[in-house]
Scaffold this active site. Structure first.
Site, short mmCIF file in Angstrom:
data_model
loop_
_atom_site.label_atom_id
_atom_site.label_comp_id
_atom_site.label_asym_id
_atom_site.label_seq_id
_atom_site.Cartn_x
_atom_site.Cartn_y
_atom_site.Cartn_z
N HIS A 36 8.21 -0.35 1.49
CA HIS A 36 8.23 0.13 0.11
C HIS A 36 8.89 1.49 0.04
O HIS A 36 8.42 2.44 0.66
CB HIS A 36 6.78 0.20 -0.38
CG HIS A 36 6.66 0.49 -1.84
ND1 HIS A 36 7.52 0.00 -2.80
CD2 HIS A 36 5.75 1.24 -2.52
CE1 HIS A 36 7.14 0.41 -3.99
NE2 HIS A 36 6.08 1.18 -3.84
N ASP A 75 11.59 -4.93 -0.19
CA ASP A 75 10.47 -4.16 -0.74
C ASP A 75 9.49 -5.15 -1.39
O ASP A 75 9.89 -5.93 -2.26
CB ASP A 75 10.99 -3.17 -1.77
CG ASP A 75 9.93 -2.18 -2.24
OD1 ASP A 75 8.77 -2.59 -2.47
OD2 ASP A 75 10.26 -0.99 -2.37
N SER A 110 8.30 4.26 -6.87
CA SER A 110 7.58 3.11 -7.40
C SER A 110 7.28 3.30 -8.90
O SER A 110 8.20 3.46 -9.68
CB SER A 110 6.31 2.87 -6.58
OG SER A 110 5.78 1.59 -6.84
#
Length: 527
Positions: free
Chosen positions: A497, A469, A241
């Protein structure tokens, strides 16, 4: 949204832009990783406990004036029986290396087999603890990678144990997160604006000069100092991320020092804050529809019997909670407000493993009990039911994001048109994402930003995107792989995610072969 007042800054907008703590691991409201026994201090770990080993630094090519930082030895002390902890000294301002310094907390989970080097990991945020992430090394990487690498995590500057930026008290954070995120009238708008201004002012007061030096560019420079202190000529790295933005920034600044980089749940570094918000709005809408389809398909879904009805039921439910907060038991927060309810639903979009709990929580909420939804909100906020927070992630995220991507502004920015764009992208979440939050009032600006993220000359960099996602939409991974001169894209067709370690053998085998053997995956591999 009918009846909604014209757009003003949204309290949670920048919390939902790039927050979403990569890996957002679900541990429940009172969960969390253990704290190392080397005592956490304002600037890293204390040095109590036996020194078990030192690292031989590799300071070749240290920038002028930074030789001492690059040449420092890490003194590792035993912590939590299974790990080693150390402090890394870095300058507050890289343009003034002779000025004030801070210490960054570093943790090493030693290889379970014969080590072939160090793998630095970052879980995202910004604001998530790399130390805590490295403690979970057995869940973060495969058994084979765990055997081959010392897994090293560090808390970035301003985060957790590394000179943490703490603006509000825990009680103030409860008020902040529970405040109405979609004000309906001028009085509520003034209340939200007041909270945002107070938060920004508190950050300036409490953080001092450090507030202007927690950008991702500076964190990436810290990571190169760490690489040298670990004795590694090149950086081997796994970022998730926001950790992909940190890794991309590192590759841009130090392309010749890139080893094997894996960027999972990728962020397009060229996007403005407004563009990122729109992307996440669409991503969360897509992920929410996937959840709703699963809920309806399982029968007895508390949102309704068909997907379209159930999708409309979510914003209607949040409106109802706004008007009539739900009681919460066993928590210092006694009422589930719209802000808390929103976080409780949002967190489930990170992993389909949480979907059954969300369905149960929504069912209980329909019966007038907000306790389980508050439990989910706590897991998102790293908050315990006694009102304490684990780390400072929900505050540090503002400090980093507002430097990296300041508030969008200019004469051509039509706020009403922006809100329409967001609500078109996401009828469910658009109203919460259409703003810059506290960044509109941020008192400092970044001293260095980057324009070209191609990282020309870097070794192959593996970029992973998941098709549904919510927090880092798949399109961002496609863009990053194209932007990077040496980018290689792996696509995972799935929900949730990030992908490595939580999706399937196709992704895991490709990443493992790259980390262990240097075998570069086929560009465009689909899993």
């Amino acid at each position: 949204m009918g009846g909604r007042h014209a757009r003003t800054p949204r309290l949670l907008a920048s919390l939902l832009t790039l927050t979403l703590l990569a890996g957002c691991t679900f541990a429940g409201g009172d969960g969390g990783a253990p704290t190392p026994t080397g005592t956490a201090t304002q600037d890293g770990f204390s040095t109590d406990g036996p020194v078990t080993s030192t690292s031989t630094p590799d300071a070749d090519g240290a920038p002028a004036g930074l030789e001492d930082f690059y040449g420092q030895q890490l003194e590792w002390t035993d912590c939590e029986s299974l790990f080693e902890c150390a402090n890394l000294e870095v300058p507050v301002d890289y343009e003034d290396p002779g000025g004030p310094t801070i210490e960054l907390a570093v943790l090493r989970a030693g290889a379970s087999g014969e080590p072939q080097g160090s793998l630095v990991v970052n879980p995202g945020g910004p604001g998530a603890s790399g130390v805590d992430y490295a403690m979970m090394a057995g869940a973060v990487v495969s058994r084979e990678v765990r055997a081959a690498y010392d897994v090293v995590g560090f808390d970035p500057r301003g985060v957790a144990r590394s000179a943490p930026i703490t603006c509000f008290t825990d009680e103030q954070m409860d008020t902040f997160l529970g405040t109405d995120p979609s004000p309906d009238d001028p009085a509520e708008e003034r209340a939200v604006e007041g909270e945002l201004k107070d938060f920004a002012q508190a950050c300036e007061t409490n953080a001092g000069d450090l507030l202007g030096h927690v950008s991702t560019v500076e964190a990436a420079k810290d990571m190169d100092v760490l690489r040298a202190a670990l004795g590694e000529p090149r950086l081997t790295y796994l970022g998730a991320s926001y950790g992909t933005f940190l890794g991309t920034t590192y590759a841009t600044l130090f392309p010749d020092r890139v080893g094997r980089l894996v960027l999972d749940g990728a962020i397009d570094p060229t996007l403005t804050g407004l563009e990122m918000g729109l992307g996440q709005a669409a991503g969360f809408e897509r992920a929410t529809r996937a959840y709703v389809e699963n809920c309806v398909g399982g029968g007895s879904c508390p949102l309704g019997d068909d997907v379209d009805t159930a999708m409309v039921a979510i914003p209607a439910f949040l409106d109802e909670v706004d008007a009539h907060p739900l009681p919460v038991s066993g928590d210092t927060v006694t009422e589930l407000t719209e802000g808390w309810a929103m976080l409780g639903i949002i967190v489930a979009m990170y992993s389909q493993d949480i979907w059954p709990i969300l369905t149960q929580a929504l069912g209980r909420a329909q019966q007038g009990d907000g306790t389980l939804l508050m439990f989910l909100a706590n897991s998102y906020a790293s908050r315990h039911s006694d009102g304490t927070y684990t780390g400072n992630g929900m505050q540090a995220i503002y400090a980093v994001n507002c430097l990296d991507r300041p508030a969008d502004e200019g004469p051509d920015l039509d706020s009403a048109a922006v809100e329409e764009q967001f609500e078109a992208a996401s009828p469910t979440w658009g109203r919460y994402l259409a703003g810059d939050g506290a960044c509109e009032y941020w008192p400092v600006h970044a001293e260095q930003t980057l324009q070209d993220y191609s990282a020309q000359g870097a070794a192959p960099i593996v970029v992973i995107g998941t098709t549904r996602d919510p927090a880092t939409p798949y399109e961002w991974a496609e863009a990053l792989a194209d932007i990077l001169d040496s980018g290689v894209l792996i696509s995972y067709d799935g929900d949730g995610h990030t992908a490595y370690g939580r999706s399937n053998d196709c992704v895991d085998d490709a990443v493992d072969a790259y980390l262990l053997e240097g075998t570069v995956p086929q560009d465009g591999l689909r899993c």
